[in-house]
Design a protein around this motif. Structure first.
Motif, PDB file in Angstrom:
ATOM      1  N   GLY A  77       0.695  -1.090   0.064  1.00  0.00           N
ATOM      2  CA  GLY A  77      -0.140   0.155  -0.037  1.00  0.00           C
ATOM      3  C   GLY A  77       0.905   1.072  -0.319  1.00  0.00           C
ATOM      4  N   GLY A  78       2.025   1.238  -0.202  1.00  0.00           N
ATOM      5  CA  GLY A  78       3.132   2.315  -0.291  1.00  0.00           C
ATOM      6  C   GLY A  78       2.822   3.471  -1.374  1.00  0.00           C
ATOM      7  N   CYS A  79       1.936   2.876  -2.330  1.00  0.00           N
ATOM      8  CA  CYS A  79       1.647   4.034  -3.106  1.00  0.00           C
ATOM      9  C   CYS A  79      -0.119   4.464  -3.268  1.00  0.00           C
ATOM     10  CB  CYS A  79       1.905   3.480  -4.835  1.00  0.00           C
ATOM     11  SG  CYS A  79       3.568   3.018  -4.885  1.00  0.00           S
ATOM     12  N   ASP A  80      -0.690   3.839  -2.170  1.00  0.00           N
ATOM     13  CA  ASP A  80      -1.826   4.285  -2.276  1.00  0.00           C
ATOM     14  C   ASP A  80      -2.308   5.617  -2.081  1.00  0.00           C
ATOM     15  OD1 ASP A  80      -2.417   1.597  -2.426  1.00  0.00           O
ATOM     16  OD2 ASP A  80      -3.032   1.208  -0.247  1.00  0.00           O
ATOM     17  N   ASP A  81      -1.691   6.553  -1.675  1.00  0.00           N
ATOM     18  CA  ASP A  81      -1.696   7.868  -1.470  1.00  0.00           C
ATOM     19  C   ASP A  81      -1.451   8.620  -3.059  1.00  0.00           C
ATOM     20  OD1 ASP A  81       0.897   7.331  -1.312  1.00  0.00           O
ATOM     21  OD2 ASP A  81       1.474   9.402  -0.578  1.00  0.00           O
ATOM     22  N   LEU A  82      -1.202   7.961  -3.758  1.00  0.00           N
ATOM     23  CA  LEU A  82      -1.014   8.576  -5.247  1.00  0.00           C
ATOM     24  C   LEU A  82      -2.152   8.370  -6.155  1.00  0.00           C
ATOM     25  CD1 LEU A  82       2.771   7.015  -5.821  1.00  0.00           C
ATOM     26  CD2 LEU A  82       1.915   9.428  -5.354  1.00  0.00           C
ATOM     27  N   ASP A  83      -2.097   9.379  -7.140  1.00  0.00           N
ATOM     28  CA  ASP A  83      -3.661   9.192  -7.860  1.00  0.00           C
ATOM     29  C   ASP A  83      -2.923   7.863  -9.115  1.00  0.00           C
ATOM     30  OD1 ASP A  83      -1.638  10.274  -9.773  1.00  0.00           O
ATOM     31  OD2 ASP A  83      -2.668  12.231  -9.923  1.00  0.00           O
ATOM     32  N   GLU A  84      -3.904   7.610  -9.705  1.00  0.00           N
ATOM     33  CA  GLU A  84      -3.578   6.369 -10.986  1.00  0.00           C
ATOM     34  C   GLU A  84      -2.351   6.840 -11.636  1.00  0.00           C
ATOM     35  OE1 GLU A  84      -3.654   2.897 -12.669  1.00  0.00           O
ATOM     36  OE2 GLU A  84      -4.882   3.592 -10.989  1.00  0.00           O
ATOM     37  N   ALA A  85      -2.226   8.052 -12.066  1.00  0.00           N
ATOM     38  CA  ALA A  85      -0.888   8.395 -12.859  1.00  0.00           C
ATOM     39  C   ALA A  85       0.154   8.198 -12.049  1.00  0.00           C
ATOM     40  CB  ALA A  85      -0.974   9.672 -13.471  1.00  0.00           C
ATOM     41  N   GLY A  86       0.155   8.624 -10.844  1.00  0.00           N
ATOM     42  CA  GLY A  86       1.419   8.527  -9.896  1.00  0.00           C
ATOM     43  C   GLY A  86       1.619   7.011  -9.790  1.00  0.00           C
ATOM     44  N   ARG A  87       1.004   6.172  -9.471  1.00  0.00           N
ATOM     45  CA  ARG A  87       1.045   4.881  -9.302  1.00  0.00           C
ATOM     46  C   ARG A  87       1.738   4.147 -10.513  1.00  0.00           C
ATOM     47  NH1 ARG A  87      -3.914   5.130  -6.364  1.00  0.00           N
ATOM     48  NH2 ARG A  87      -4.985   4.605  -8.233  1.00  0.00           N
ATOM     49  N   GLN A  88       1.078   4.471 -11.723  1.00  0.00           N
ATOM     50  CA  GLN A  88       1.581   3.891 -12.940  1.00  0.00           C
ATOM     51  C   GLN A  88       2.934   4.350 -13.260  1.00  0.00           C
ATOM     52  OE1 GLN A  88      -0.792   3.854 -16.354  1.00  0.00           O
ATOM     53  NE2 GLN A  88       0.718   4.204 -17.852  1.00  0.00           N
ATOM     54  N   ALA A  89       3.242   5.606 -12.889  1.00  0.00           N
ATOM     55  CA  ALA A  89       4.911   6.209 -13.072  1.00  0.00           C
ATOM     56  C   ALA A  89       5.862   5.382 -12.049  1.00  0.00           C
ATOM     57  CB  ALA A  89       4.615   7.666 -12.912  1.00  0.00           C
ATOM     58  N   LEU A  91       5.285   2.342 -10.954  1.00  0.00           N
ATOM     59  CA  LEU A  91       5.550   1.069 -11.516  1.00  0.00           C
ATOM     60  C   LEU A  91       6.454   1.161 -12.766  1.00  0.00           C
ATOM     61  CD1 LEU A  91       1.986  -0.364 -11.005  1.00  0.00           C
ATOM     62  CD2 LEU A  91       3.936  -1.128  -9.827  1.00  0.00           C
ATOM     63  N   ASP A  92       6.228   2.029 -13.544  1.00  0.00           N
ATOM     64  CA  ASP A  92       7.091   2.262 -14.784  1.00  0.00           C
ATOM     65  C   ASP A  92       8.458   2.458 -14.485  1.00  0.00           C
ATOM     66  OD1 ASP A  92       4.870   1.719 -16.376  1.00  0.00           O
ATOM     67  OD2 ASP A  92       4.465   3.955 -17.077  1.00  0.00           O
ATOM     68  N   GLU A  93       8.811   2.995 -13.607  1.00  0.00           N
ATOM     69  CA  GLU A  93       9.886   3.446 -12.987  1.00  0.00           C
ATOM     70  C   GLU A  93      10.684   2.248 -12.820  1.00  0.00           C
ATOM     71  OE1 GLU A  93      12.744   5.513  -9.946  1.00  0.00           O
ATOM     72  OE2 GLU A  93      10.652   6.127  -9.862  1.00  0.00           O
ATOM     73  N   HIS A  94      10.292   1.539 -11.850  1.00  0.00           N
ATOM     74  CA  HIS A  94      10.828   0.295 -11.358  1.00  0.00           C
ATOM     75  C   HIS A  94      10.941  -1.191 -12.362  1.00  0.00           C
ATOM     76  CE1 HIS A  94      11.964   2.241  -7.664  1.00  0.00           C
ATOM     77  NE2 HIS A  94      10.771   2.758  -7.762  1.00  0.00           N
ATOM     78  N   ALA A  95       9.725  -0.892 -13.110  1.00  0.00           N
ATOM     79  CA  ALA A  95       9.716  -1.887 -14.148  1.00  0.00           C
ATOM     80  C   ALA A  95      10.728  -1.809 -15.379  1.00  0.00           C
ATOM     81  CB  ALA A  95       8.354  -2.237 -14.424  1.00  0.00           C
ATOM     82  N   GLU A  96      10.985  -0.595 -15.581  1.00  0.00           N
ATOM     83  CA  GLU A  96      11.881  -0.067 -16.605  1.00  0.00           C
ATOM     84  C   GLU A  96      13.008  -0.935 -17.200  1.00  0.00           C
ATOM     85  OE1 GLU A  96      15.084   1.492 -18.821  1.00  0.00           O
ATOM     86  OE2 GLU A  96      15.027   1.372 -16.655  1.00  0.00           O
ATOM     87  N   PRO A  97      13.697  -1.436 -16.365  1.00  0.00           N
ATOM     88  CA  PRO A  97      14.858  -2.483 -16.662  1.00  0.00           C
ATOM     89  C   PRO A  97      14.311  -3.641 -17.551  1.00  0.00           C
ATOM     90  CG  PRO A  97      15.262  -1.631 -14.519  1.00  0.00           C
ATOM     91  CD  PRO A  97      13.646  -1.224 -14.686  1.00  0.00           C
ATOM     92  N   LEU A  98      13.022  -3.987 -17.350  1.00  0.00           N
ATOM     93  CA  LEU A  98      12.383  -4.986 -18.379  1.00  0.00           C
ATOM     94  C   LEU A  98      12.181  -4.743 -19.648  1.00  0.00           C
ATOM     95  CD1 LEU A  98      10.008  -6.693 -15.571  1.00  0.00           C
ATOM     96  CD2 LEU A  98      12.004  -7.483 -16.232  1.00  0.00           C
TER      97      LEU A  98
END
Length: 155
Positions: A77-89, A91-98
């Motif tokens: 739940g560490g991203c629950d305070d973010l809006d959808e765009a923030g949560r996606q950003a 995830l995208d940042e940390h998944a980027e190496p893939l």
């Protein structure tokens, strides 16, 4: 010179580890920031190809560990305070190496990441049945990923 490079790398990794460890128990925003900065700093370390393979393997493990921590934070739940765009950003940042895997764009990387497949090395070890359990990954995606990893049929 190589010993000095190894010592400098090890010191940098120790410092990153201490920063990440020091953020445990902090609020979600602080933890996200620390993980993000650690990922950037780890990615920008200068690592000569001439260094021993064990050093390169250790750096890959450090990258994977940061990605696993980022996923764990998201799942708790560490991203629950973010809006959808923030949560996606996030995830995208940390998944980027893939996305370095041929045929894996941001959306597929995010799906793999959310399923717990956070590194190329993990993908190299999974079978098609495991990939089939990743939501939103169809047979074409699976075949493309396996081909890119050298485990599928060409063309």
């Amino acid at each position: 010179m190589e010993d000095a490079q190894i010592s400098a790398l090890l010191q940098a990794i120790r410092e990153l580890h201490q920063e990440v460890e020091g953020a445990e128990g902090a609020d979600a925003e602080t933890r996200r920031h620390v993980l993000s900065m650690a990922r950037v700093r780890l990615s920008t370390l200068e690592v000569p190809a001439s260094l021993p393979e064990a050093i390169h393997d250790g750096l890959h493990r450090a990258h994977r560990h940061l990605a696993e921590l980022a996923l764990a934070l998201y799942r708790e739940g560490g991203c629950d305070d973010l809006d959808e765009a923030g949560r996606q950003a996030y995830l995208d940042e940390h998944a980027e190496p893939l996305t370095a895997i041929a045929g894996v764009g941001a959306t597929l990387a995010r799906r793999l990441f959310l399923h717990g497949l956070v590194s190329r090395e993990q993908l190299e070890d999974v079978d098609e049945a495991t990939l089939a359990r990743v939501p939103g990954l169809n047979a074409g995606h699976r075949a493309r990923i396996l081909r890119a990893l050298g485990r599928g049929e060409a063309g």
